[in-house]
Design an enzyme around this catalytic site. Structure first.
Site, PDB file in Angstrom:
ATOM      1  CE  LYS A 187      32.672  31.586  71.980  1.00 57.16           C
ATOM      2  NZ  LYS A 187      31.261  31.390  71.719  1.00 57.16           N
ATOM      3  CG  ASP A 222      33.010  32.915  68.227  1.00 55.51           C
ATOM      4  OD1 ASP A 222      32.998  32.865  69.468  1.00 55.51           O
ATOM      5  OD2 ASP A 222      32.455  32.063  67.515  1.00 55.51           O
ATOM      6  CE  LYS A 255      32.366  29.203  68.464  1.00 61.88           C
ATOM      7  NZ  LYS A 255      31.201  29.845  67.844  1.00 61.88           N
ATOM      8  CD  GLU A 280      31.562  18.356  72.310  1.00 58.41           C
ATOM      9  OE1 GLU A 280      32.048  17.245  72.481  1.00 58.41           O
ATOM     10  OE2 GLU A 280      31.773  19.044  71.275  1.00 58.41           O
TER      11      GLU A 280
HETATM   12  P1  NDP Z   1      25.688  36.204  78.459  1.00 60.86           P
HETATM   13  O1  NDP Z   1      26.301  37.534  78.251  1.00 60.86           O
HETATM   14  O2  NDP Z   1      24.281  35.986  78.064  1.00 60.86           O
HETATM   15  O3  NDP Z   1      25.823  35.802  80.014  1.00 60.86           O
HETATM   16  C1  NDP Z   1      26.998  35.983  80.747  1.00 60.86           C
HETATM   17  C2  NDP Z   1      26.665  35.760  82.199  1.00 60.86           C
HETATM   18  O4  NDP Z   1      27.866  35.852  82.954  1.00 60.86           O
HETATM   19  C3  NDP Z   1      25.702  36.787  82.782  1.00 60.86           C
HETATM   20  O5  NDP Z   1      24.773  36.159  83.623  1.00 60.86           O
HETATM   21  C4  NDP Z   1      26.604  37.709  83.593  1.00 60.86           C
HETATM   22  O6  NDP Z   1      25.973  38.264  84.736  1.00 60.86           O
HETATM   23  C5  NDP Z   1      27.666  36.731  84.051  1.00 60.86           C
HETATM   24  N1  NDP Z   1      28.919  37.409  84.364  1.00 60.86           N
HETATM   25  C6  NDP Z   1      29.656  38.195  83.563  1.00 60.86           C
HETATM   26  N2  NDP Z   1      30.725  38.651  84.247  1.00 60.86           N
HETATM   27  C7  NDP Z   1      30.651  38.137  85.473  1.00 60.86           C
HETATM   28  C8  NDP Z   1      31.440  38.263  86.638  1.00 60.86           C
HETATM   29  N3  NDP Z   1      32.546  39.000  86.664  1.00 60.86           N
HETATM   30  N4  NDP Z   1      31.058  37.606  87.752  1.00 60.86           N
HETATM   31  C9  NDP Z   1      29.932  36.848  87.760  1.00 60.86           C
HETATM   32  N5  NDP Z   1      29.125  36.693  86.677  1.00 60.86           N
HETATM   33  C10 NDP Z   1      29.493  37.348  85.558  1.00 60.86           C
HETATM   34  O7  NDP Z   1      26.648  35.169  77.738  1.00 60.86           O
HETATM   35  P2  NDP Z   1      26.250  33.761  77.110  1.00 60.86           P
HETATM   36  O8  NDP Z   1      25.444  33.003  78.064  1.00 60.86           O
HETATM   37  O9  NDP Z   1      25.749  33.950  75.734  1.00 60.86           O
HETATM   38  O10 NDP Z   1      27.695  33.091  76.945  1.00 60.86           O
HETATM   39  C11 NDP Z   1      28.403  32.581  78.041  1.00 60.86           C
HETATM   40  C12 NDP Z   1      29.620  31.831  77.540  1.00 60.86           C
HETATM   41  O11 NDP Z   1      29.215  30.760  76.707  1.00 60.86           O
HETATM   42  C13 NDP Z   1      30.579  32.661  76.682  1.00 60.86           C
HETATM   43  O12 NDP Z   1      31.884  32.191  76.892  1.00 60.86           O
HETATM   44  C14 NDP Z   1      30.133  32.364  75.269  1.00 60.86           C
HETATM   45  O13 NDP Z   1      31.153  32.575  74.333  1.00 60.86           O
HETATM   46  C15 NDP Z   1      29.824  30.884  75.418  1.00 60.86           C
HETATM   47  N6  NDP Z   1      28.892  30.348  74.435  1.00 60.86           N
HETATM   48  C16 NDP Z   1      27.727  31.000  74.159  1.00 60.86           C
HETATM   49  C17 NDP Z   1      26.808  30.452  73.294  1.00 60.86           C
HETATM   50  C18 NDP Z   1      25.527  31.111  72.982  1.00 60.86           C
HETATM   51  O14 NDP Z   1      24.763  30.591  72.159  1.00 60.86           O
HETATM   52  N7  NDP Z   1      25.204  32.258  73.588  1.00 60.86           N
HETATM   53  C19 NDP Z   1      27.077  29.152  72.637  1.00 60.86           C
HETATM   54  C20 NDP Z   1      28.337  28.532  73.017  1.00 60.86           C
HETATM   55  C21 NDP Z   1      29.204  29.125  73.869  1.00 60.86           C
HETATM   56  P3  NDP Z   1      24.795  39.349  84.600  1.00 60.86           P
HETATM   57  O15 NDP Z   1      23.642  38.610  83.967  1.00 60.86           O
HETATM   58  O16 NDP Z   1      24.513  39.741  85.994  1.00 60.86           O
HETATM   59  O17 NDP Z   1      25.343  40.430  83.734  1.00 60.86           O
HETATM   60  N1  HSE Z   2      28.508  33.760  69.484  1.00 59.56           N
HETATM   61  C1  HSE Z   2      28.747  32.401  69.156  1.00 59.56           C
HETATM   62  C2  HSE Z   2      28.193  32.124  67.769  1.00 59.56           C
HETATM   63  C3  HSE Z   2      28.096  31.507  70.162  1.00 59.56           C
HETATM   64  O1  HSE Z   2      27.424  32.944  67.260  1.00 59.56           O
HETATM   65  O2  HSE Z   2      28.549  31.108  67.167  1.00 59.56           O
HETATM   66  C4  HSE Z   2      28.478  30.052  69.998  1.00 59.56           C
HETATM   67  O3  HSE Z   2      29.816  29.853  70.291  1.00 59.56           O
END
Ligand code: NDP
Ligand code: HSE
Length: 426
Positions: free
Chosen positions: A106, A202, A206, A130
């Site tokens: 987002k 955040d 959204k 989505e």
């Molecule tokens: P995390 O921090 O858990 O995971 C991020 C991942 O991206 C990690 O695996 C990290 O690698 C990788 N990463 C970061 N930088 C790089 C890079 N330069 N090159 C390659 N890989 C990279 O984040 P989330 O999974 O929680 O969130 C991911 C996205 O989804 C964000 O945009 C978040 O806002 C969105 N989102 C999250 C939700 C949630 O519930 N968590 C819900 C809805 C949206 P490594 O593991 O090696 O550090």
């Molecule tokens: N950090 C976000 C939240 C994840 O707590 O709502 C979902 O976008």
């Protein structure tokens, strides 16, 4: 059956959720679609952290984003890395290489969405997102399909799972702020850096995305007055309860006279409102529209499986477009000029809370500018609801109270907003 090859950027909470759900639901996807997916490669930042991760046999794990975005075999890139850079560079490169994009980001969609979506349209690739709003609630598809023919007048959302989790834990379990936030982080709800979650940023991102779908207006961050939950105190939560109110981090966009009034911040909600009962990581979006009246959509707003489900729904839509040669259709094509106004600046009612000890009961009578409509007091706080007052009246009231009391806080009462047309300048 056609096999569509996909690549994944990021293997954190969301990325892992996508891999797991894709594996689990592969048999159902093959039964209901005339295509199947093959996850070819996954890029992460730190390879060492992922040695024991469960990936489908043959999937390449790399720390080079180019391995995914430059691979000619990959047709769809799922971006679950987060942050604005380098995700933006990776997505641009993938689009220029003719790949369709699915993103949960987002931050990126709110700040650079129109530019990236135009690039995708020109390149005739799909770009769906989505999961970027309200995690598992399919709200963007509802807005762009089921509600496309209706006229939306207001959106009120609880759209940050972390903030709602923290406020609920402080209110119900009497946890302190830091403990509650730590729990939200452990559960994978919070961003890697939770600042945006707790400061309302955040939710602002959204709301910007939601407003494009609901009102066709593209707000900028600077257009949305926003506040976070970091200053919310137990006294505010308790006194609100006594007054039959709940404090929630709300994101509101309200169209009046073609102008879009917006606000993000903690607000008091009457306990009878459906949104007052949305607790923990649950999100909710209440939509007021001409044909439907009020509809409310609730569900998990963060977490691995709900977010992955939203991503997989995008994946099916993209797979279908690829098979039918339909790529390049816009997720949302509603666009009108933005006429942004601040909902925080309109006359409204406020919940005023004064924490401390002493003769708190005398406060009401010492405040001539407002006749308190309801008030409560305890040994530790005094709290009252003002009638509708202007922002200037609130400022005067707060200055007066702050002269004699250190901890004075004001929160808007949801839906007491008195929107009026902007003064006409000739
Ligand atoms: P995390 O921090 O858990 O995971 C991020 C991942 O991206 C990690 O695996 C990290 O690698 C990788 N990463 C970061 N930088 C790089 C890079 N330069 N090159 C390659 N890989 C990279 O984040 P989330 O999974 O929680 O969130 C991911 C996205 O989804 C964000 O945009 C978040 O806002 C969105 N989102 C999250 C939700 C949630 O519930 N968590 C819900 C809805 C949206 P490594 O593991 O090696 O550090
Ligand atoms: N950090 C976000 C939240 C994840 O707590 O709502 C979902 O976008």
């Amino acid at each position: 059956m056609k096999t569509i090859t996909i690549g994944l950027l990021g293997l954190g909470t969301v990325g892992k959720g996508v891999v797991a759900l894709l594996q689990k639901q592969a048999p159902k996807i093959s039964r209901t679609q005339d295509f199947q997916f093959k996850l070819k490669s996954v890029a992460v930042h730190n390879l060492a952290r992922h040695q024991n991760d469960d990936l489908p046999a043959g999937t390449i794990l790399t720390d080079k984003v180019a391995t995914v975005v430059d691979d000619p075999e990959i047709q769809i890139v799922i971006e679950a890395m987060g942050t604005i850079e380098p995700a933006k560079v990776a997505i641009c490169q993938a689009i220029l290489n003719g790949k369709s994009i699915i993103s949960a980001n987002k931050d990126l969609l709110a700040t650079a969405g129109p530019e990236l979506l135009d690039l995708a349209k020109t390149a005739k690739v799909d770009f769906f997102y989505e999961a970027s709003v309200a995690g598992g609630i399919p709200i963007l598809r509802i807005l762009s399909s089921s509600l496309e023919t209706d006229q939306i007048t207001q959106i009120t959302g609880i759209i940050n799972g972390t903030a709602n989790y923290v406020l609920t834990a402080m209110d119900r379990k009497k946890q302190d702020y830091a403990t509650a936030l730590q729990a939200a982080q452990k559960l994978g709800y919070a961003e890697a850096d939770p600042t945006n979650d707790v400061q309302g940023i955040d939710a602002t991102y959204k709301l910007i995305i939601l407003s494009r779908f609901a009102f066709g207006q593209s707000l900028r961050c600077a257009d949305v007055p926003s506040q976070g939950i970091t200053a919310i105190t137990p006294a505010q939560l308790q006194s609100a309860d006594q007054l039959g109110l709940k404090i929630k981090l709300l994101a509101v966009a309200k169209e009046f006279n073609h102008q879009l009034f917006s606000f993000v911040g903690p607000a008091a909600l009457p306990a009878a409102e459906p949104l007052a009962h949305v607790n923990g990581v649950q999100n909710a979006i209440a939509i007021q529209s001409d044909a439907l009246g009020e509809t409310t959509y609730t569900g998990p707003g963060a977490g691995a499986a709900p977010t992955a489900n939203s991503i997989l729904s995008d994946l099916l839509a993209t797979g279908d477009d690829i098979v039918k040669g339909n790529c390049g259709r816009e997720f949302n094509s509603y666009r009108r000029p933005a006429r942004a106004r601040s909902l925080a600046a309109v006359p409204q009612r406020y919940l005023i809370t004064i924490a401390g000890t002493g003769n708190l009961l005398s406060i009401a009578s010492s405040v001539p500018t407002a006749q308190w409509e309801r008030q409560v007091t305890s040994n530790h706080y005094w709290s009252g609801l003002t009638p509708v007052i202007t922002q200037a009246q609130l400022n005067t009231l707060m200055k007066k109270l702050q002269k004699s009391h250190q901890q004075v806080a004001a929160l808007p009462l949801a839906n007491s907003w008195q929107t009026t047309p902007a003064p006409v300048t000739v």
